[in-house]
Structures are given as structure tokens and as C-alpha cells.
Design an enzyme around this catalytic site. Structure first.
Site, PDB file in Angstrom:
ATOM      1  N   GLU A  28       0.856  -1.186   0.000  1.00 43.09           N
ATOM      2  CA  GLU A  28       0.000   0.000   0.000  1.00 43.09           C
ATOM      3  C   GLU A  28       0.895   1.240   0.000  1.00 43.09           C
ATOM      4  OE1 GLU A  28      -2.872   0.046   3.166  1.00 43.09           O
ATOM      5  OE2 GLU A  28      -3.673   2.001   2.576  1.00 43.09           O
ATOM      6  N   ASN A 173     -12.171  -0.664  -1.005  1.00 41.97           N
ATOM      7  CA  ASN A 173     -11.520  -1.255   0.172  1.00 41.97           C
ATOM      8  C   ASN A 173     -12.317  -0.946   1.426  1.00 41.97           C
ATOM      9  OD1 ASN A 173      -9.040  -2.336   1.661  1.00 41.97           O
ATOM     10  ND2 ASN A 173      -9.238  -0.294   2.566  1.00 41.97           N
ATOM     11  N   GLU A 174     -12.601  -1.963   2.205  1.00 41.29           N
ATOM     12  CA  GLU A 174     -13.224  -1.811   3.536  1.00 41.29           C
ATOM     13  C   GLU A 174     -14.314  -0.736   3.544  1.00 41.29           C
ATOM     14  OE1 GLU A 174     -10.190  -1.493   6.611  1.00 41.29           O
ATOM     15  OE2 GLU A 174      -9.644  -3.589   6.327  1.00 41.29           O
ATOM     16  N   GLU A 293      -6.440  -9.275   3.313  1.00 49.16           N
ATOM     17  CA  GLU A 293      -5.604  -8.635   4.350  1.00 49.16           C
ATOM     18  C   GLU A 293      -5.650  -9.531   5.577  1.00 49.16           C
ATOM     19  OE1 GLU A 293      -6.036  -4.476   5.345  1.00 49.16           O
ATOM     20  OE2 GLU A 293      -6.611  -3.976   3.292  1.00 49.16           O
ATOM     21  N   GLN A 350       1.378  -6.500   5.488  1.00 50.59           N
ATOM     22  CA  GLN A 350       1.710  -6.213   4.110  1.00 50.59           C
ATOM     23  C   GLN A 350       3.063  -6.862   3.805  1.00 50.59           C
ATOM     24  OE1 GLN A 350       0.961  -2.084   3.080  1.00 50.59           O
ATOM     25  NE2 GLN A 350      -1.015  -2.046   4.138  1.00 50.59           N
TER      26      GLN A 350
HETATM   27  O1  AHR Z   1      -3.101  -2.837   6.066  1.00 53.30           O
HETATM   28  C1  AHR Z   1      -3.310  -1.666   6.790  1.00 53.30           C
HETATM   29  C2  AHR Z   1      -4.750  -1.179   6.684  1.00 53.30           C
HETATM   30  O2  AHR Z   1      -5.590  -2.089   7.337  1.00 53.30           O
HETATM   31  C3  AHR Z   1      -5.329  -1.075   5.298  1.00 53.30           C
HETATM   32  O3  AHR Z   1      -5.034   0.120   4.688  1.00 53.30           O
HETATM   33  C4  AHR Z   1      -6.802  -1.184   5.557  1.00 53.30           C
HETATM   34  O4  AHR Z   1      -7.487  -1.752   4.470  1.00 53.30           O
HETATM   35  C5  AHR Z   1      -6.896  -2.009   6.807  1.00 53.30           C
HETATM   36  O5  AHR Z   1      -7.737  -1.424   7.754  1.00 53.30           O
END
Ligand code: AHR
Length: 503
Positions: A28, A173-174, A293, A350
């Protein structure tokens, strides 16, 4: 070592072929993942494009088949156009998700180049926070259309004649999270995701799309969110996402190591919800899962609160992982393998510096965190047929979990190589365990190696000064018995037993 567990490993009890994309990861635009992580033009190992070759070598070692990009929370405020074209013309932007300044020196084309060099596919996420259908379809056209249209020709003008052919796209995302820029209700997101999906598949019918599931299983809207989103998108979507991060903030290691049971339950509930919508919509399609994730995340929370805003690439989310974190990551990998029938993609979140298996110092070395090792072993030896783990293990109760098996284990059968690999975690913090493997269905075999990750101190870490404090050794002990093998699992250990079949 008096505690005993048994496991039947039978080649006929196949869960599924493992989709190698479950060993994916995530980069990211956050902290030092990109700038100071994969990209640092002034670093002694940087190539002409600015990519650190020491980092790339470690990523290649992990054999990461797919990398999610560019976020994460970042993507919900991202304009992809800021990251293409001549670098000197690119704009610096206020990045609201992580309260930093984004210089946009790496964007779509640079990342596609990096992923190619890493041997990975890109899993691209579009912005459904502040943007919508047009930006998503234009970005896809820019990436995947051969030529002869405004957006594909713009890519060619930017120096990329060949399309990037990015197959996997996440629709936001989320979006269930109030912290997300452009957070939406399940209904509003479901409608937008469906309409965006339709347009994107009209641009390129070969792509696969991931709709947002819940940010974690503790969200108040879970699993109603999944049901509503899937009611809108079941036809267009190919996967639904799951995210989860675990913490040991309360410093209760037996409870922490049991958290993969929560992951098992989370996966089970999402599968049940998918199948409910399948029935409700009279669909013949089975929805698969993208656990895009997952990790341990908590060590850096306090440090992050101290950082000044609006810096470029500050050290955010730099968890320094312990041995016990590696054990939980091992358990979580086993959880993914146990549902290889439905979990077809997953991303360790990550990859570099930001809650990552690989750490770097700016201008200095790159090294392996403790969690690097279970991920490496699973990625290297976990590709084949996941076999149903029929395990009898002594159990314990912890604060949040009952009947936690001390032994978490699964075997993967690599038929073409005549190999079987058994992955096993011993959650017991004081005692070793004997794991008796019944291997009768395989006939004769020999032990290729028994790798063990163990340490007397579950809080032991790898740092720049001590990068090899926690690392695996090949001195695991396994003994033949009448029906298979008795494997010694040291206390608090991750084990990989690799067998070569004789026929
Ligand atoms: O991986 C860190 C963060 O965790 C990401 O940006 C988000 O999608 C999640 O809350």
C-alpha cells in the site's frame, strides 16, 4: 515429552488443490512500504528505476504470486491519474487516510514493472470512496486495452506499448468501515459495486472482481453486510474479501495463539453467507473468498500516534514481530489451507516495512522478520493438494476460546514431485509434543527435512542489529514407526516436515 497428538494424513482425503494465490501479499502507499521499502533511488542496491534489489531478492525468495496495490485505506482517496505520466509533472497530494504527503513517484506503470520483476501478478484496487464507475473503467482501459482508444493510447504515450493485462481488481476497500473515505451503507456500496463491475467487465471480460466484505468479524454489520452486498453483486462478483488482524496487547499468549480459531469461524460464516445468497438468488455459481488482508498488527499502534502529520513516508505501522507472532502467522496459514476449497486468494498484509515480513533501513540493509519464515515455508511447500487434517490433540481453554488444540496441523500433497509436507504448530508454551502421523496411504517414504522455528523466548525478535535472532533450523527430530512417523514438536514451535514418497 509425554503429551501426544495423532494425525491421519491420507492422500484420498483431499480438501482441494491449493490456489497458489493464497500466498499473495500487499503493498500500500503507506508509511515506508513504497518509498524506502521497494523504491529508494539513492539506495546502493537501487536499479535505474529506483527499485531496491536487496528487497526484490527477498520478495522473490518468498515467491509471492500476487500483490495487492495501491491500498488499503489509501485507495479510497487516490486518483490514479496522479501516478502516471512524466514524474517531474506529478503532483504531491495530501493523503487523508494516513495523514501524510503522497509524492506519486510510484504509480501504475512503475508498480507493474516492479511486480513483473518480483515474479508477481498485480491485484489492483479501484477507488470506490471518492470515485466511481468512470475512473474505474478508464483505469482498466489504460491498463488492459491494447491500443486505439484515448486511455490505452495514453498508456502507450507513457512508454508502455504492451498492456499490463491485470486480471484481478478489487472494487474498493473496507467500505463498511466508518474510517474509510467515502464509507457507504451495504446497500449503497452494493449498488455502486455492481454497476462498476458491469462497466469494468464490458471493458475487459477476462478480469475477475473482488467485492468488499467486512473489515473484520467484529464489525457490528457483519455478516449482514456480506449478505446485502452479495444480493446486489452475486452475478458480477467473483470473490468476496475478508480482512483480519490479531493482537496480543493484553499479553496473554495462550489466548493470542488461539486467535486462528476466530479466523476459522470467520471463514466459515462468510462461506455460509455466500451459500445462503447463492440459494436465495437461485444461482449456480459458487462464490469464492479472497482473504486479502491478514496478519498480526498492534506493536506499532502507540508509536504511530506520536508521528507528526503530513510527512512523506514516515515509519508508520512498523511492527517488529516476535517469535509468538510467527507462531500465530503459522496457525493462520494453516487456517487458509484448511479452507483451500473456498479461499482462492489471500494477501499477507503487508510485504515491506508496513506490518511486514521484510524490514529495511533507509540507505541500509533489508532483513527478515520472524513472520517471514512460516510464510516462506508455506509458499514454497504448500502448493499441491491440501489434505483434510484428522487430528486428535490435547486441548486447553483460554480467555476467549475453549477446546483449543495444542497442535494445529495440515498436510499438503505435491503429487507431481512425490512429496508430502506436514505443517504443524505446537501452541504449548512449556512442553514439547509428540505428533504421531499415520501415513499408511502413501506407502514407503523418507524424510527430506524437518525444519523447526523455535526460541526460548516467545518475545524474541529480529532487528537490524540482530537479524538472525529467530530463524529456522533443519535439526527437527522425526522417527519412523509402524504406521508412519513420530514427529517431535518442541514447545512453542512451527514445524515443516517434508517427505519424499518412494513410488
Ligand atoms: O493494512 C493496513 C490497513 O488495514 C489497510 O489500509 C486497511 O485496508 C486495513 O484497515
Amino acid at each position: 515429552m509425554t503429551n501426544k497428538a495423532t494425525m491421519i494424513v491420507d492422500k484420498h482425503f483431499v480438501i482441494s488443490e491449493v490456489d497458489k494465490r493464497i500466498f499473495g501479499s500487499f503493498i500500500e502507499h503507506l508509511g515506508r512500504a513504497v518509498y524506502g521499502g521497494i523504491y529508494e533511488p539513492n539506495h546502493p542496491t537501487a536499479d535505474e528505476s529506483g527499485f531496491r534489489q536487496d528487497v526484490l531478492a527477498l520478495v522473490r525468495e518468498l515467491q509471492v504470486p500476487i500483490v495487492r496495490y495501491p491500498g488499503g485505506n489509501f485507495v479510497s482517496g487516490y486518483d490514479w491519474l496522479d501516478g502516471v505520466g512524466p514524474k517531474e509533472e506529478r503532483k504531491k497530494r495530501l493523503e487523508l487516510a494516513w495523514r501524510v504527503v503522497e509524492p506519486n513517484l510510484v504509480g501504475t506503470n512503475e508498480f507493474a514493472d516492479w511486480a513483473k520483476a518480483a515474479g508477481s501478478e498485480v491485484m489492483m484496487a479501484v477507488n470506490l470512496g471518492t470515485q466511481g464507475i468512470d475512473d474505474a473503467r478508464h483505469w482498466l482501459e489504460y491498463c488492459n486495452h491494447p491500443s486505439g482508444t484515448y486511455w490505452s493510447d495514453l498508456r502507450i504515450k507513457h512508454g508502455y506499448r504492451e498492456p499490463h493485462r491485470i486480471k484481478t481488481w478489487c472494487l474498493g476497500n473496507e467500505m463498511d468501515g466508518p474510517w474509510q473515505i467515502g464509507h457507504k451503507s451495504a446497500h449503497d456500496y452494493g449498488v455502486l459495486a455492481r454497476e462498476t463491475a458491469k462497466a469494468m467487465k464490458w471493458v475487459d471480460p477476462s478480469i475477475e472482481l473482488v467485492v468488499c466484505g467486512s473489515s473484520n468479524s467484529q464489525m457490528a454489520t457483519f455478516p449482514e453486510w456480506e449478505a446485502t452486498v452479495l444480493e446486489h453483486t452475486y452475478k458480477e462478483a467473483d470473490y468476496i474479501s475478508l480482512h483480519t488482524y490479531y493482537s496480543n496487547r493484553e499479553n496473554n499468549t495462550p489466548n493470542f495463539l488461539a486467535r486462528s480459531l476466530d479466523m476459522d469461524a470467520f471463514i466459515g460464516t462468510v462461506i455460509a453467507t455466500c451459500d445462503y445468497i447463492k440459494a436465495k438468488t437461485r444461482s449456480k455459481k459458487t462464490m469464492n473468498l479472497s482473504f486479502d488482508e491478514w496478519n498480526v498488527w498492534y506493536h506499532s499502534h502507540d508509536a504511530d500516534k506520536q508521528l507528526d502529520p503530513w510527512q512523506i513516508a514516515p515509519p508508520q505501522l512498523e511492527d517488529i514481530y516476535t517469535h509468538e507472532d510467527a507462531l500465530l502467522v503459522g496457525c493462520m496459514l494453516i487456517s487458509l489451507l484448511k479452507r483451500a476449497d473456498r479461499v482462492k486468494m489471500a494477501c499477507l498484509a503487508q510485504l515491506v516495512n508496513v506490518i511486514a515480513p521484510i524490514m529495511t533501513a533507509n540507505g541500509g540493509p533489508a532483513w527478515k522478520q520472524t513472520i517471514f519464515y512460516p510464510f516462506l515455508h508455506a509458499s514454497l511447500y504448500g502448493r499441491g493438494k491440501a489434505l483434510q487434517p484428522i487430528v486428535q490433540s490435547p486441548k486447553y481453554d483460554s480467555k476467549d476460546f475453549s477446546d483449543v488444540p495444542y497442535v494445529e496441523s495440515i498436510a499438503v500433497y505435491l503429487e507431481e514431485e512425490n512429496e508430502v509436507t506436514v505443517f504443524a504448530v505446537n501452541r504449548h508454551l512449556e512442553d514439547g509434543l509428540l505428533l504421531e502421523l499415520d501415513l499408511r496411504s502413501f506407502g514407503a517414504f523418507r524424510v527430506l527435512e524437518h525444519l523447526v522455528l523455535e526460541h526460548d523466548d516467545v518475545k524474541a525478535r529480529n532487528t537490524e542489529a540482530q537479524p538472525d535472532n529467530v530463524k529456522p533450523h533443519a535439526g527437527g527430530q522425526s522417527e519412523r514407526n509402524e504406521t508412519g512417523l513420530t514427529v517431535k514438536l518442541p514447545k512453542a514451535s512451527w514445524n515443516v516436515v517434508r517427505l519424499k514418497l518412494e513410488s
